[in-house]
Design an enzyme around this catalytic site. Structure first.
Site, short mmCIF file in Angstrom:
data_model
loop_
_atom_site.label_atom_id
_atom_site.label_comp_id
_atom_site.label_asym_id
_atom_site.label_seq_id
_atom_site.Cartn_x
_atom_site.Cartn_y
_atom_site.Cartn_z
N GLY A 1 0.83 -1.21 0.00
CA GLY A 1 0.00 0.00 0.00
C GLY A 1 0.86 1.26 0.00
O GLY A 1 0.54 2.25 0.66
N ASN B 1 1.33 -2.51 5.41
CA ASN B 1 0.66 -1.22 5.58
C ASN B 1 -0.69 -1.15 4.88
O ASN B 1 -1.56 -0.40 5.31
CB ASN B 1 1.58 -0.11 5.05
CG ASN B 1 0.85 1.19 4.86
OD1 ASN B 1 0.57 1.92 5.81
ND2 ASN B 1 0.46 1.50 3.61
N TYR C 1 -13.71 -2.51 11.00
CA TYR C 1 -12.31 -2.09 10.81
C TYR C 1 -11.51 -2.34 12.09
O TYR C 1 -10.40 -2.89 12.06
CB TYR C 1 -12.30 -0.61 10.44
CG TYR C 1 -10.93 0.05 10.37
CD1 TYR C 1 -10.13 -0.10 9.25
CD2 TYR C 1 -10.47 0.84 11.43
CE1 TYR C 1 -8.88 0.52 9.18
CE2 TYR C 1 -9.24 1.47 11.36
CZ TYR C 1 -8.45 1.31 10.24
OH TYR C 1 -7.22 1.93 10.18
N ALA C 2 -12.10 -1.93 13.23
CA ALA C 2 -11.41 -2.11 14.52
C ALA C 2 -11.13 -3.59 14.77
O ALA C 2 -10.06 -3.96 15.27
CB ALA C 2 -12.25 -1.52 15.65
N VAL D 1 -2.91 -7.35 -1.87
CA VAL D 1 -2.53 -8.19 -0.72
C VAL D 1 -3.57 -9.26 -0.39
O VAL D 1 -3.35 -10.09 0.49
CB VAL D 1 -2.23 -7.36 0.55
CG1 VAL D 1 -1.10 -6.39 0.32
CG2 VAL D 1 -3.47 -6.66 1.08
P1 NAP Z 1 -4.72 5.33 2.29
O1 NAP Z 1 -4.25 6.73 2.05
O2 NAP Z 1 -6.09 4.95 1.91
O3 NAP Z 1 -3.64 4.33 1.63
C1 NAP Z 1 -3.83 2.94 1.69
C2 NAP Z 1 -3.24 2.32 0.46
O4 NAP Z 1 -3.48 0.89 0.51
C3 NAP Z 1 -3.92 2.85 -0.81
O5 NAP Z 1 -2.99 3.10 -1.83
C4 NAP Z 1 -4.84 1.69 -1.17
O6 NAP Z 1 -5.19 1.63 -2.54
C5 NAP Z 1 -3.98 0.51 -0.77
N1 NAP Z 1 -4.75 -0.72 -0.76
C6 NAP Z 1 -6.08 -0.88 -0.51
N2 NAP Z 1 -6.43 -2.16 -0.69
C7 NAP Z 1 -5.31 -2.82 -1.06
C8 NAP Z 1 -5.03 -4.16 -1.42
N3 NAP Z 1 -6.01 -5.09 -1.46
N4 NAP Z 1 -3.77 -4.51 -1.75
C9 NAP Z 1 -2.78 -3.59 -1.74
N5 NAP Z 1 -2.98 -2.29 -1.44
C10 NAP Z 1 -4.23 -1.91 -1.10
O7 NAP Z 1 -4.58 4.97 3.84
P2 NAP Z 1 -3.54 5.44 4.95
O8 NAP Z 1 -4.23 6.38 5.84
O9 NAP Z 1 -2.23 5.75 4.37
O10 NAP Z 1 -3.45 4.04 5.76
C11 NAP Z 1 -2.33 3.17 5.71
C12 NAP Z 1 -2.48 2.16 6.84
O11 NAP Z 1 -2.54 2.85 8.09
C13 NAP Z 1 -3.76 1.33 6.77
O12 NAP Z 1 -3.50 0.02 7.17
C14 NAP Z 1 -4.67 2.03 7.75
O13 NAP Z 1 -5.66 1.16 8.25
C15 NAP Z 1 -3.68 2.45 8.81
N6 NAP Z 1 -4.17 3.55 9.66
C16 NAP Z 1 -4.47 4.77 9.12
C17 NAP Z 1 -4.92 5.78 9.96
C18 NAP Z 1 -5.28 7.16 9.46
O14 NAP Z 1 -5.82 7.97 10.23
N7 NAP Z 1 -4.98 7.51 8.22
C19 NAP Z 1 -5.06 5.53 11.33
C20 NAP Z 1 -4.75 4.30 11.83
C21 NAP Z 1 -4.29 3.30 10.98
P3 NAP Z 1 -6.66 2.23 -2.99
O15 NAP Z 1 -6.73 3.60 -2.45
O16 NAP Z 1 -6.61 2.16 -4.48
O17 NAP Z 1 -7.68 1.34 -2.39
#
Ligand code: NAP
Length: 251
Positions: free
Chosen positions: A12, A91, A156-157, A65
């Site tokens: 990701g 990630n 999600y949680a 993934v």
């Molecule tokens: P993001 O901006 O949405 O980036 C996530 C990336 O993962 C996107 O490029 C997405 O692609 C990709 N992805 C989705 N499904 C996938 C798959 N099946 N295989 C491979 N890649 C995939 O999110 P982020 O905020 O950077 O989050 C990154 C991580 O941190 C996640 O695990 C999230 O749960 C965790 N997190 C984030 C926050 C927050 O506040 N942002 C807080 C706690 C935890 P598409 O967009 O094309 O789907």
């Protein structure tokens, strides 16, 4: 530099936290394998260019993934091209909010497929080479939601609680092979996911005020803790989950 001579695979990695981590690991000396969905090819190319500017090598592959076929093929290609994966950052993640009482099965399954099964499948694909080398670092990006449970994010949680549990159990199953497994639990980070989730400036202001540090997170805030878990600085730390949330949650 801390990670000189190492190669890290980040899932990701085309944007948000994954892109920041990939670039941050490169700035600390690692060569990087960036992976993301095919539809993110343009953003992935931008991240690759930024990493190459640091002087590190960057290998770029489309990877879903949830697909074991994809994972096995990409891990094989990346291993051959880079000489071996020393660090894995799980990630990739999705969050589409919804009340538990209204959630449909498709959404529940999609969240578990990406956020929980994805961690399992990618980890299992990378572990054999780490075991053979008797060394490895695995960092799972979980969430404070996985500790606390948040309304409209129950599904999600639950996936993130699973990621925390996988972290604890993997750590105990692979520690004898010189591999550490730790998790980072970000708070609210202002990525696409973070902003969509908050929805309004009022919500951003509210949660900024709740945070001890009086601000929400930037993706760059996740780099330092990831470098720590990826490096020898954390050699006696495994199975742990670290909140990186600006003081929004304390358990
Ligand atoms: P993001 O901006 O949405 O980036 C996530 C990336 O993962 C996107 O490029 C997405 O692609 C990709 N992805 C989705 N499904 C996938 C798959 N099946 N295989 C491979 N890649 C995939 O999110 P982020 O905020 O950077 O989050 C990154 C991580 O941190 C996640 O695990 C999230 O749960 C965790 N997190 C984030 C926050 C927050 O506040 N942002 C807080 C706690 C935890 P598409 O967009 O094309 O789907």
């Amino acid at each position: 530099m801390t990670l000189s001579g190492k190669t890290a695979l980040v899932t990701g990695a085309s944007r948000g936290i994954g892109a920041a981590i990939a670039l941050g690991l490169a700035e600390n000396g690692a060569d990087i394998v960036i992976t993301d969905l095919e539809r993110q090819a343009e953003d992935s190319a931008g991240v690759q260019a930024a990493i190459e500017k640091t002087g590190r090598k960057c290998y770029n592959y489309a990877l879903d993934v949830t697909s074991k076929t994809d994972i096995d093929a990409v891990v094989a290609k990346a291993t051959e091209a880079s000489g071996g994966i020393d660090i894995l950052v799980n990630n990739a993640g999705i969050l589409v909010p919804g009340l538990l009482s209204e959630i449909d099965e498709k959404s529940w399954d999609a969240h578990f497929d990406v956020n929980a099964k994805g961690v399992l499948l990618v980890t299992n694909a990378v572990l054999p080479q780490m075991r053979a080398r008797k060394a490895g670092r695995i960092v799972n990006i979980a969430s404070i939601a996985g500790r606390q449970g948040v309304p409209t994010q129950g599904h999600y949680a639950a996936t993130k609680a699973t990621a925390i549990t996988l972290t604890r159990v993997y750590a105990q199953e692979v520690g004898m092979d010189g591999i550490t497994v730790n998790a980072i639990c970000p708070g609210i980070i202002l990525t696409e996911m973070g902003k969509n989730n908050l929805g309004s400036q009022e919500a951003i202001d509210h949660w900024s005020d709740v945070a001890a540090l009086k601000r929400l997170g930037d993706p760059k805030d996740i780099i330092g803790p990831t470098v720590f878990f990826a490096s020898d600085q954390s050699q006696f730390v495994t199975g742990q989950s670290l909140n990186v949330c600006g003081g929004i949650y304390f358990h």
